[in-house]
Design an enzyme around this catalytic site. Structure first.
Site, mmCIF file in Angstrom:
data_model
loop_
_atom_site.group_PDB
_atom_site.id
_atom_site.type_symbol
_atom_site.label_atom_id
_atom_site.label_comp_id
_atom_site.label_asym_id
_atom_site.label_seq_id
_atom_site.Cartn_x
_atom_site.Cartn_y
_atom_site.Cartn_z
ATOM 1 N N TRP A 1 0.831 -1.207 0.000
ATOM 2 C CA TRP A 1 0.000 0.000 0.000
ATOM 3 C C TRP A 1 0.863 1.254 0.000
ATOM 4 O O TRP A 1 0.507 2.262 -0.610
ATOM 5 C CB TRP A 1 -0.915 0.006 1.225
ATOM 6 C CG TRP A 1 -1.742 1.240 1.389
ATOM 7 C CD1 TRP A 1 -2.966 1.489 0.835
ATOM 8 C CD2 TRP A 1 -1.425 2.406 2.158
ATOM 9 N NE1 TRP A 1 -3.430 2.731 1.215
ATOM 10 C CE2 TRP A 1 -2.503 3.319 2.024
ATOM 11 C CE3 TRP A 1 -0.334 2.778 2.953
ATOM 12 C CZ2 TRP A 1 -2.512 4.562 2.653
ATOM 13 C CZ3 TRP A 1 -0.351 4.009 3.577
ATOM 14 C CH2 TRP A 1 -1.423 4.883 3.430
ATOM 15 N N HIS A 2 2.010 1.182 0.654
ATOM 16 C CA HIS A 2 2.875 2.355 0.757
ATOM 17 C C HIS A 2 3.591 2.678 -0.543
ATOM 18 O O HIS A 2 4.039 3.815 -0.723
ATOM 19 C CB HIS A 2 3.902 2.161 1.875
ATOM 20 C CG HIS A 2 3.333 2.331 3.249
ATOM 21 N ND1 HIS A 2 2.683 1.322 3.910
ATOM 22 C CD2 HIS A 2 3.300 3.414 4.076
ATOM 23 C CE1 HIS A 2 2.279 1.766 5.099
ATOM 24 N NE2 HIS A 2 2.633 3.025 5.216
ATOM 25 N N GLY A 3 3.731 1.728 -1.424
ATOM 26 C CA GLY A 3 4.404 2.048 -2.673
ATOM 27 C C GLY A 3 4.727 0.817 -3.490
ATOM 28 O O GLY A 3 4.828 -0.296 -2.956
#
Length: 483
Positions: free
Chosen positions: A329-331
């Site tokens: 989700w963060h990248g």
């Protein structure tokens, strides 16, 4: 348009006075706040305002269809395809903008390894600011309506404002429909306590972002992570601790200011941080860090996977999958996946240790893995903090090579070129604030809310001027804008 800037200050003052002039006309007030939020978002890229509108219309329509079918058929499994359609549509939007380039590159590399080189369609896609936050918000709204936990919004305007409200739009917290929609349905009230608390949070957030986070970023973290091989072990350790303080002060500052700005407009947001570096286990850390995301992952991913209901091994697998996907989700990068895998793997070890203790029940221990005592609290905090710092190296490094260079540099003897007395004070101070009273700002609010308005206003003004006087030049974007 960044919070700690003059442009945003002027924008917010105009929004504040106009919104409260419409406090008796809640529909017009919400429409004005929606237009102001779109204007705020358009300062990054006006083209993506259309994406916000599309996302809101999509989630409003799917939720309305789910609610209509529930009225006709009651609780019926056949309506599941609608919620699946809503979740899939949201993930499709998120996946296209955030992960298309990553997966095309990985597919190209994989084909090349087998000698099947192909020119895959690699598009230059701009990442809309805050897309992960408003997409997750839309998913939670559709799922909660499906579960019967939240009634559908009474109007499309409410859903649009839910997903576009400027205080939380670009970096959270992820405010759920069950928290915010009921507030939109009634005309807000601004109490003396809300105003005091909001202003204190904004000042505290300004200090953490513009003084602590910015100073550590520019003069320590960025130079060391750019070229770890040029620095000694002490500088690398200092940069690692510095980044732990920087990312906390940067992200919690945004959350504090978002909560404070919403409070000044008469709305309440949930707390997003609770002194995470005093956690004595990784499970405890995620109860304190980015609470709106960790609770979202628990309710909409971990629990649907089965949670802890299907035995120890399945619960370990579920928490590992949840944390790996939380990393993704963060990248779109392998370093984020590794970061999530580290956090998930440590939580698996904690669960296995807890299961062992429940079976053999050794006595004489003082701290917890999860909820079971296994080691002295100080030891638990130190171990957890350093595991988190190891994860921050993966999180901050742009490549695995740079992350490995940071770790390799821990054994390098050399001169200290980056760590200064000021930076050391900021690192120690950033960690020490985790040992303040758990609700320190709330306590200060209780003490000063009865002060005369002029006196309190002067104190806030002096505090802002002091922050302005000591902060470095310029304001860097918040770290979580990229997510």
């Amino acid at each position: 348009m960044l919070f700690p800037t003059l442009a945003f200050g002027v924008f917010f003052l105009l929004v504040y006075f106009t919104a409260w002039s419409l406090d008796r006309e809640n529909g017009r007030r919400k429409l004005f706040l929606l237009l102001a939020s779109w204007f705020f978002y358009a300062q990054w890229d006006w083209r993506f305002v259309g994406l916000l509108i599309l996302s809101a219309v999509l989630n409003w329509g799917i939720a309305a269809l789910i609610a209509r079918r529930m009225e006709r058929e009651g609780v019926d499994a056949r309506r599941g395809w609608l919620v699946g359609l809503g979740v899939a549509a949201n993930l499709l939007i998120l996946g296209f903008f955030k992960y298309y380039g990553f997966f095309v590159e990985q597919a190209g590399d994989l084909l090349a390894r087998f000698g099947w080189e192909r020119d895959l369609p690699l598009l230059e896609i701009l990442l809309p600011v805050g897309i992960s936050f408003f997409t997750f918000q839309g998913i939670s709204y559709v799922v909660d309506v499906h579960r019967g936990k939240t009634p559908p919004a009474k109007s499309l305007l409410d859903v649009m404002l839910l997903m576009s409200f400027f205080p939380h739009l670009v970096a959270g917290p992820i405010v759920r429909a069950s928290d915010l929609l009921p507030q939109f349905e009634r005309a807000p009230r601004l109490t003396r306590e809300m105003a005091t608390h909001g202003l204190l949070l904004i000042c505290w957030g300004l200090f953490k972002k513009t003084v602590i986070a910015s100073e550590l970023s520019v003069n320590l973290v960025d130079p060391v992570f750019f070229d770890p091989s040029a620095h000694s072990a002490i500088d690398i350790v200092a940069a690692t601790y510095g980044y732990a303080v920087q990312i906390y002060c940067d992200f919690s500052a945004y959350s504090d200011m978002a909560i404070g700005l919403a409070a000044l407009l008469g709305y309440s947001f949930p707390r997003n941080f609770d002194q995470p570096y005093r956690a004595s286990s990784m499970q405890d850390f995620w109860r304190r860090w980015h609470i709106s995301l960790s609770s979202w992952l628990r309710d909409y991913l971990y629990v649907p996977l089965g949670g802890g209901r299907k035995g120890l091994i399945r619960s370990c697998l579920n928490v590992f999958i949840t944390m790996v996907l939380g990393g993704l989700w963060h990248g779109a990068a392998w370093t984020f996946l590794a970061w999530g895998a580290l956090h998930g793997g440590v939580q698996v070890v904690e669960r296995l240790a807890r299961a062992f203790l429940e079976r053999y029940r050794p006595s004489g221990y003082l701290s917890a893995v999860g909820d079971r005592k296994v080691m002295p609290t100080v030891v638990g905090v130190l171990i957890t903090f350093h595991i988190v710092c190891l994860g921050w190296i993966l999180f901050r490094a742009e490549t695995f090579e740079l992350a490995m260079a940071m770790l390799a540099g821990l054994g390098r003897i050399g001169p200290v070129t980056m760590l200064t007395p000021l930076l050391l004070v900021l690192i120690i101070g950033g960690l020490a604030m985790h040992w303040l009273p758990p609700r320190a700002i709330e306590g200060v609010t209780e003490r000063v809310k009865a002060a005369p308005s002029i006196t309190f206003g002067l104190l806030i003004g002096v505090a802002i001027l002091l922050v302005e006087a000591v902060r470095p030049e310029g304001v860097a974007p918040f770290i979580y804008f990229q997510f």
